[in-house]
Design a protein around this motif. Structure first.
Motif, PDB file in Angstrom:
ATOM      1  N   PHE A 134       0.827  -1.197   0.000  1.00  0.00           N
ATOM      2  CA  PHE A 134       0.000   0.000   0.000  1.00  0.00           C
ATOM      3  C   PHE A 134       0.867   1.255   0.000  1.00  0.00           C
ATOM      4  N   PHE A 135       0.547   2.179  -0.904  1.00  0.00           N
ATOM      5  CA  PHE A 135       1.247   3.444  -1.103  1.00  0.00           C
ATOM      6  C   PHE A 135       2.708   3.244  -1.504  1.00  0.00           C
ATOM      7  N   GLY A 195      -6.314   3.070  -3.048  1.00  0.00           N
ATOM      8  CA  GLY A 195      -7.684   2.597  -2.956  1.00  0.00           C
ATOM      9  C   GLY A 195      -8.615   3.698  -2.540  1.00  0.00           C
ATOM     10  N   MET A 196      -9.451   4.156  -3.458  1.00  0.00           N
ATOM     11  CA  MET A 196     -10.438   5.171  -3.118  1.00  0.00           C
ATOM     12  C   MET A 196     -11.763   4.553  -2.726  1.00  0.00           C
ATOM     13  N   LEU A 220      -5.115   0.058  -8.250  1.00  0.00           N
ATOM     14  CA  LEU A 220      -3.888   0.752  -8.622  1.00  0.00           C
ATOM     15  C   LEU A 220      -4.212   2.081  -9.276  1.00  0.00           C
ATOM     16  N   GLU A 221      -3.335   3.045  -9.034  1.00  0.00           N
ATOM     17  CA  GLU A 221      -3.324   4.298  -9.792  1.00  0.00           C
ATOM     18  C   GLU A 221      -2.175   4.205 -10.772  1.00  0.00           C
ATOM     19  N   ILE A 222      -2.428   4.576 -12.026  1.00  0.00           N
ATOM     20  CA  ILE A 222      -1.392   4.505 -13.054  1.00  0.00           C
ATOM     21  C   ILE A 222      -1.264   5.844 -13.747  1.00  0.00           C
ATOM     22  N   TRP A 223      -0.114   6.103 -14.320  1.00  0.00           N
ATOM     23  CA  TRP A 223       0.095   7.363 -15.040  1.00  0.00           C
ATOM     24  C   TRP A 223       1.181   7.169 -16.093  1.00  0.00           C
ATOM     25  N   GLY A 224       1.200   8.111 -17.039  1.00  0.00           N
ATOM     26  CA  GLY A 224       2.177   8.075 -18.114  1.00  0.00           C
ATOM     27  C   GLY A 224       2.011   9.290 -18.999  1.00  0.00           C
ATOM     28  N   PRO A 225       2.745   9.358 -20.101  1.00  0.00           N
ATOM     29  CA  PRO A 225       2.684  10.531 -20.994  1.00  0.00           C
ATOM     30  C   PRO A 225       1.263  10.760 -21.522  1.00  0.00           C
TER      31      PRO A 225
END
Length: 467
Positions: free
Chosen positions: A187-188, A206-207, A213-218
């Motif tokens: 977690f985190f 976790g909301m 999972l939180e994901i990110w990218g360009p």
């Protein structure tokens, strides 16, 4: 002509509270993301029953902080301890004023050595940027503001997309995307997964109470990645969540999103007010609700009141430490959920169907907040005992809920009175129609309200509260 700053604006105003309570900024908008993809009821149900994709790419600001002093500067600006804080971890980052009141909160990502990213609402971004620009820290800053609320025909481009896959079936969706079992990310903590042949960074988050999972990218990959996730999730009941439902998730999971930033008073805060523009968030934002005091400091909140007490660590020097050390052992108001009486809520709606009578303040569905920061008075036997600060409807709980704070002697199960609507027919905010105030019974309830969230969040996250 020299552009006015916040300090000049406040000096010209008759009263800071009245200025903010009559702000003309209008409704808060979650930009770009459609209001609904299916309908907000089914979208709410999906984070409890199947899986959802939250698109967080547009409503939050981001600030990249890099350089040899980035770690030291950030630790100096937050109540959190950075002991054992290393690359590929994240923190709920909470800065305070010199007097120990919360300015805001964001998520802090430790990306690589000497490189951090903070993501969240503007007040905290502004505070960190101010210190990075005006202090003697050896840091570089790169800011990416939230998308415009009303972009019109202009294309909206961010540096990064940001999605969350949440719900009881989230891990099944993610394992399918990854092509096998997921890495063991605590977690985190952060890791990487595969999506469509690309390596994508992820945060265990976790909301909705269930793992996800939180994901990110360009940002240029945003549409491609979203479509792959959506297609993979169909067999598991995944739904896209629109702006209407997204904002209500916190009612079940227990985070108060927008307390008033405590920046409007204090001599030590004056250089910051002189740095902030008059037309920024702090100068143009609005206060709404039935609680009214001429003293702006009556709207300030301590970390303890907002449930962040476990995060306050006196193992480092930070802005607000001395003030919080004095407050630490005092009785504190605490965060709770208020469950609204159904008959009293129905009475408010009924007033819009009875010609010739004065209506009550409209309760918008499913998100009833009509100001940047909301403060409705909550009373017991006519005495003020707390605030209701974020309200809306949960289809999962079949209840109108709000998050707020109460005095230490208020117990879980107590029935209190919430004053709904503003005094004297309402302020001049554009979100306020003429109305009369009314009373709504509310039951003091656990936070988080959702049993899944109470039992499955890590200790301290959207914190478990004791009665």
């Amino acid at each position: 002509m020299t552009r006015k700053n916040l300090e000049q604006l406040l000096q010209e105003a008759d009263n800071t509270v009245d200025m903010l309570r009559n702000s003309q900024i209008g409704a808060y908008i979650y930009p770009v993301v459609p209001n609904e993809f299916t309908n907000w009821r089914d979208e709410q149900r999906a984070w409890r029953e199947t899986a959802v994709l939250f698109d967080q790419s547009h409503h939050m600001a981001e600030l990249m902080i890099e350089g040899p002093d980035a770690f030291k500067m950030l630790n100096y600006l937050t109540i959190n301890s950075f002991k054992n804080f290393t690359v590929n971890k994240a923190k709920h980052f909470i800065p305070c004023s010199h007097d120990g009141y919360v300015i805001g909160d964001v998520i802090l990502f430790y990306l690589t050595e000497n490189q951090f990213l903070i993501v969240g609402r503007v007040p905290t971004i502004n505070w960190v940027e101010f210190h990075g620009k005006t202090g003697s820290w050896d840091v570089r800053l790169d800011r990416d503001d939230r998308s415009p609320s009303r972009p019109g025909p202009k294309a909206v481009i961010r540096k990064r997309y940001r999605y969350q896959i949440q719900g009881p079936n989230a891990m099944k969706v993610l394992e399918k995307l990854n092509g096998g079992p997921l890495p063991d990310v605590k977690f985190f903590n952060m890791g990487e997964i595969n999506i469509g042949g690309r390596k994508v960074r992820c945060l265990r988050h976790g909301m909705s109470g269930a793992p996800g999972l939180e994901i990110w990218g360009p940002y240029e990959q945003a549409e491609e990645i979203r479509d792959i996730i959506y297609e993979a999730g169909q067999e598991f009941g995944l739904k896209l969540v629109g702006a209407r439902a997204y904002a209500t998730n916190t009612l079940e999971s227990g985070w108060i999103p927008s307390p008033l930033p405590a920046v409007y008073t204090g001599e030590k805060m004056k250089p910051y007010r002189e740095y902030l523009p008059a037309d920024g968030y702090e100068g143009a934002g609005s206060i709404g609700g039935s609680f009214y005091s001429k003293n702006i400091e009556d709207y300030y909140m301590t970390p303890y009141e907002l449930g962040y007490g476990p995060f306050v660590k006196f193992d480092h020097d930070f802005i607000g430490r001395e003030a919080l050390e004095k407050k630490a052992d005092q009785p504190h108001r605490r965060k709770v959920t208020f469950a609204w009486n159904a008959d009293d809520v129905a009475k408010v709606f009924r007033s819009f169907f009875e010609p010739g009578i004065e209506n009550y303040k409209f309760i918008d569905v499913p998100n009833a907040n009509y100001a940047s920061s909301n403060y409705d008075a909550v009373t017991k036997d006519g005495k003020a005992v707390g605030f209701s600060m974020f309200s809306g409807y949960s289809f999962n709980e079949r209840s109108w809920l709000s998050l707020g704070v109460v005095d230490p002697d208020i117990k879980e199960g107590d029935v209190l009175t919430l004053i709904w609507g503003e005094e004297n027919g309402g302020t001049r905010k554009t979100t306020v129609e003429r109305h009369k105030q009314t009373e709504i019974r509310v039951k003091v309830s656990p936070v988080p309200y959702s049993r899944d969230a109470r039992e499955n969040y890590a200790e301290g996250w959207r914190t478990k509260q004791s009665a």
